[in-house]
Design an enzyme around this catalytic site. Structure first.
Site, PDB file in Angstrom:
ATOM      1  N   ASP A  33       0.956  -1.118  -0.252  1.00  0.00           N
ATOM      2  CA  ASP A  33      -0.169   0.190  -0.056  1.00  0.00           C
ATOM      3  C   ASP A  33       0.898   1.230  -0.120  1.00  0.00           C
ATOM      4  O   ASP A  33       2.054   1.276   0.449  1.00  0.00           O
ATOM      5  CB  ASP A  33      -1.084  -0.085   1.224  1.00  0.00           C
ATOM      6  CG  ASP A  33      -2.083   0.782   0.893  1.00  0.00           C
ATOM      7  OD1 ASP A  33      -2.486   1.379   0.029  1.00  0.00           O
ATOM      8  OD2 ASP A  33      -2.859   0.805   2.066  1.00  0.00           O
ATOM      9  N   GLY A  34       0.298   2.347  -0.676  1.00  0.00           N
ATOM     10  CA  GLY A  34       0.876   3.520  -0.436  1.00  0.00           C
ATOM     11  C   GLY A  34       1.864   4.183  -2.021  1.00  0.00           C
ATOM     12  O   GLY A  34       2.176   5.210  -2.015  1.00  0.00           O
ATOM     13  N   ASN A  35       1.202   3.326  -2.839  1.00  0.00           N
ATOM     14  CA  ASN A  35       1.808   3.946  -4.466  1.00  0.00           C
ATOM     15  C   ASN A  35       1.116   5.178  -4.686  1.00  0.00           C
ATOM     16  O   ASN A  35       1.689   6.108  -5.193  1.00  0.00           O
ATOM     17  CB  ASN A  35       1.192   2.912  -5.525  1.00  0.00           C
ATOM     18  CG  ASN A  35       1.971   1.641  -5.334  1.00  0.00           C
ATOM     19  OD1 ASN A  35       2.733   1.501  -4.543  1.00  0.00           O
ATOM     20  ND2 ASN A  35       1.186   0.433  -6.026  1.00  0.00           N
ATOM     21  N   ARG A  37       0.204   7.762  -2.539  1.00  0.00           N
ATOM     22  CA  ARG A  37       0.583   8.727  -1.926  1.00  0.00           C
ATOM     23  C   ARG A  37       2.100   8.955  -2.273  1.00  0.00           C
ATOM     24  O   ARG A  37       2.539  10.275  -2.194  1.00  0.00           O
ATOM     25  CB  ARG A  37       0.712   8.353  -0.151  1.00  0.00           C
ATOM     26  CG  ARG A  37      -0.702   8.695   0.321  1.00  0.00           C
ATOM     27  CD  ARG A  37      -0.805   8.050   1.598  1.00  0.00           C
ATOM     28  NE  ARG A  37      -1.127   6.550   1.411  1.00  0.00           N
ATOM     29  CZ  ARG A  37      -1.308   5.547   2.252  1.00  0.00           C
ATOM     30  NH1 ARG A  37      -1.116   6.052   3.613  1.00  0.00           N
ATOM     31  NH2 ARG A  37      -1.881   4.119   1.994  1.00  0.00           N
ATOM     32  N   TRP A  38       2.567   8.003  -2.633  1.00  0.00           N
ATOM     33  CA  TRP A  38       4.305   8.190  -3.199  1.00  0.00           C
ATOM     34  C   TRP A  38       4.063   9.171  -4.451  1.00  0.00           C
ATOM     35  O   TRP A  38       4.833  10.029  -4.553  1.00  0.00           O
ATOM     36  CB  TRP A  38       4.726   6.908  -3.444  1.00  0.00           C
ATOM     37  CG  TRP A  38       6.166   6.928  -3.738  1.00  0.00           C
ATOM     38  CD1 TRP A  38       7.120   6.653  -3.119  1.00  0.00           C
ATOM     39  CD2 TRP A  38       6.711   6.995  -5.264  1.00  0.00           C
ATOM     40  NE1 TRP A  38       8.487   6.855  -3.963  1.00  0.00           N
ATOM     41  CE2 TRP A  38       8.199   7.082  -5.210  1.00  0.00           C
ATOM     42  CE3 TRP A  38       6.014   7.046  -6.585  1.00  0.00           C
ATOM     43  CZ2 TRP A  38       8.809   7.256  -6.397  1.00  0.00           C
ATOM     44  CZ3 TRP A  38       6.656   7.136  -7.712  1.00  0.00           C
ATOM     45  CH2 TRP A  38       8.225   7.460  -7.491  1.00  0.00           C
ATOM     46  N   HIS A  50       2.161   3.573  -9.404  1.00  0.00           N
ATOM     47  CA  HIS A  50       1.889   2.054  -9.229  1.00  0.00           C
ATOM     48  C   HIS A  50       3.253   1.434 -10.114  1.00  0.00           C
ATOM     49  O   HIS A  50       3.888   0.286  -9.600  1.00  0.00           O
ATOM     50  CB  HIS A  50       0.753   1.542 -10.020  1.00  0.00           C
ATOM     51  CG  HIS A  50      -0.696   2.010  -9.459  1.00  0.00           C
ATOM     52  ND1 HIS A  50      -0.639   1.573  -7.937  1.00  0.00           N
ATOM     53  CD2 HIS A  50      -1.637   2.689  -9.347  1.00  0.00           C
ATOM     54  CE1 HIS A  50      -1.827   1.971  -7.356  1.00  0.00           C
ATOM     55  NE2 HIS A  50      -2.506   2.680  -8.363  1.00  0.00           N
ATOM     56  N   LEU A 144       9.277 -21.617  -4.238  1.00  0.00           N
ATOM     57  CA  LEU A 144       8.607 -20.636  -3.574  1.00  0.00           C
ATOM     58  C   LEU A 144       6.946 -20.855  -4.171  1.00  0.00           C
ATOM     59  O   LEU A 144       6.824 -20.669  -5.307  1.00  0.00           O
ATOM     60  CB  LEU A 144       9.262 -19.384  -3.654  1.00  0.00           C
ATOM     61  CG  LEU A 144       8.358 -18.000  -3.308  1.00  0.00           C
ATOM     62  CD1 LEU A 144       8.101 -17.880  -1.792  1.00  0.00           C
ATOM     63  CD2 LEU A 144       8.805 -16.725  -3.706  1.00  0.00           C
ATOM     64  N   ARG A 201       1.831  -4.746   6.236  1.00  0.00           N
ATOM     65  CA  ARG A 201       1.140  -3.778   5.304  1.00  0.00           C
ATOM     66  C   ARG A 201       2.034  -2.272   5.345  1.00  0.00           C
ATOM     67  O   ARG A 201       2.288  -1.905   6.591  1.00  0.00           O
ATOM     68  CB  ARG A 201      -0.370  -3.672   5.796  1.00  0.00           C
ATOM     69  CG  ARG A 201      -1.086  -2.389   4.885  1.00  0.00           C
ATOM     70  CD  ARG A 201      -2.382  -2.280   5.078  1.00  0.00           C
ATOM     71  NE  ARG A 201      -3.124  -1.564   4.417  1.00  0.00           N
ATOM     72  CZ  ARG A 201      -4.369  -1.645   3.843  1.00  0.00           C
ATOM     73  NH1 ARG A 201      -4.939  -2.456   4.360  1.00  0.00           N
ATOM     74  NH2 ARG A 201      -4.835  -0.576   2.858  1.00  0.00           N
ATOM     75  N   ARG A 207      -4.953  -2.118   8.575  1.00  0.00           N
ATOM     76  CA  ARG A 207      -6.440  -2.737   8.287  1.00  0.00           C
ATOM     77  C   ARG A 207      -6.003  -3.899   7.361  1.00  0.00           C
ATOM     78  O   ARG A 207      -5.114  -3.906   6.562  1.00  0.00           O
ATOM     79  CB  ARG A 207      -7.629  -1.826   7.916  1.00  0.00           C
ATOM     80  CG  ARG A 207      -7.119  -1.155   6.671  1.00  0.00           C
ATOM     81  CD  ARG A 207      -8.435  -0.118   6.267  1.00  0.00           C
ATOM     82  NE  ARG A 207      -8.028   0.586   5.149  1.00  0.00           N
ATOM     83  CZ  ARG A 207      -7.677   2.231   5.541  1.00  0.00           C
ATOM     84  NH1 ARG A 207      -7.457   2.476   6.787  1.00  0.00           N
ATOM     85  NH2 ARG A 207      -7.033   2.907   4.521  1.00  0.00           N
TER      86      ARG A 207
END
Ligand code: IPE
Ligand code: IPE
Ligand code: MG
Length: 262
Positions: A33-35, A37-38, A50, A144, A201, A207
């Site tokens: 999360d936070g693309n 705001r960046w 993104h 993986l 997160r 959340r």
């Protein structure tokens, strides 16, 4: 890899040899999360944010694989993300294509198994085909487990599991009393994989946003403030170290000195 990364990896390997390995999670889940705001901070478009986020993604996948962690689940696009502006949704859909086009060969070479969590049928044809092909190409790999959640919602996943199990009851294959926690796990997208041990997160939000509700039942949560495009391998290692310091009890009394004191 640069010298610092080699050194960090060596330190982690050392820690693993000295018994700290048990403290590594088997399954890490990340809400990237936070693309947005960046992008705002850098006065760039949300799409550019993104795109920058996929650079972080590459590093984090690589490092998770280097550490020998069993499963990594990444939240890429939620069922609620369709409510974003159409240009942003289009940019995210394009990024999915670009990401697989540039990464699939390397991931396959590294023996990574790709699994898409979510409803592929609800995606545009090109994305559906790309994702299905990535799963098909890597299905026999044994390294993986890389789970990428696209058009994913945990409640929808649980509804789907309930419907499948109800059908089994209707066909007379099982009785309702036989429905168990294990059976529900086996009908989730993550069937056969361990539950989430560590949930990260980024961006300071605290959340779940409808991510792996059932699988996160006893996960440890870490919420770094860093925005996803700024998130680094060093910070990821700090989250893993934090996990190692947590005292997981699973509802039991784990300190023997406390026994019999009630
Ligand atoms: C997370 O970044 C990526 C996706 C939801 C696809 P956001 O776009 O949610 O970033 P913020 O929360 O607006 O900063
Ligand atoms: C969750 O982030 C979804 C992904 C990271 C893909 P959001 O940014 O969409 O979640 P909310 O809206 O802040 O809860
Ligand atoms: Mg967000």
């Amino acid at each position: 890899m640069n010298t610092k990364q080699v050194r960090d990896l060596w330190k982690l390997r050392k820690a693993m040899e000295t018994g700290e390995a048990e403290k590594l999670p088997k399954h890490v889940a990340i809400i990237m999360d936070g693309n947005g705001r960046w992008a705002r901070q850098h006065r760039l478009s949300v799409s550019r944010g993104h795109r920058q986020g996929t650079e972080t993604l590459r590093e984090i996948i690589r490092h998770t694989d280097d550490l020998g962690i069993q499963a990594l689940s990444l939240y890429a696009f939620s069922t609620e993300n369709w409510n974003r502006p159409p240009e942003e949704v289009a940019a995210l859909m394009q990024l999915i294509l670009d990401f697989f086009a540039s990464e699939i060969d390397e991931l396959n070479e590294k023996n990574v198994r790709i699994l898409i969590l979510g409803d592929k049928a609800g995606l545009p044809e090109q994305q559906r085909e790309t994702l299905t092909e990535a799963e098909r190409r890597t299905e026999k790999n044994t390294g993986l487990h890389l789970n990428i959640a696209v058009n994913y919602g945990s409640r929808a996943e649980l509804v789907r599991a309930a419907r499948e199990i109800a059908e089994m009851v209707r066909r007379g294959e099982i009785r309702a009393e036989e429905i168990s926690e294990q059976m529900i796990s086996d009908h989730l997208y993550t069937a056969g994989q361990p539950d989430v041990d560590l949930l990260i997160r980024t961006s300071g939000e605290m959340r779940l946003s409808n991510f792996l509700l059932y699988q996160n039942a006893y996960a440890e949560f870490v919420f770094p403030n860093t925005l996803w495009p700024d998130f680094t391998v060093a910070e990821y290692d700090r989250c893993l170290a934090e996990f190692g310091r947590r005292d997981r009890r699973f509802g039991a009394r784990t300190d023997p000195s406390e026994e019999g004191k009630a």
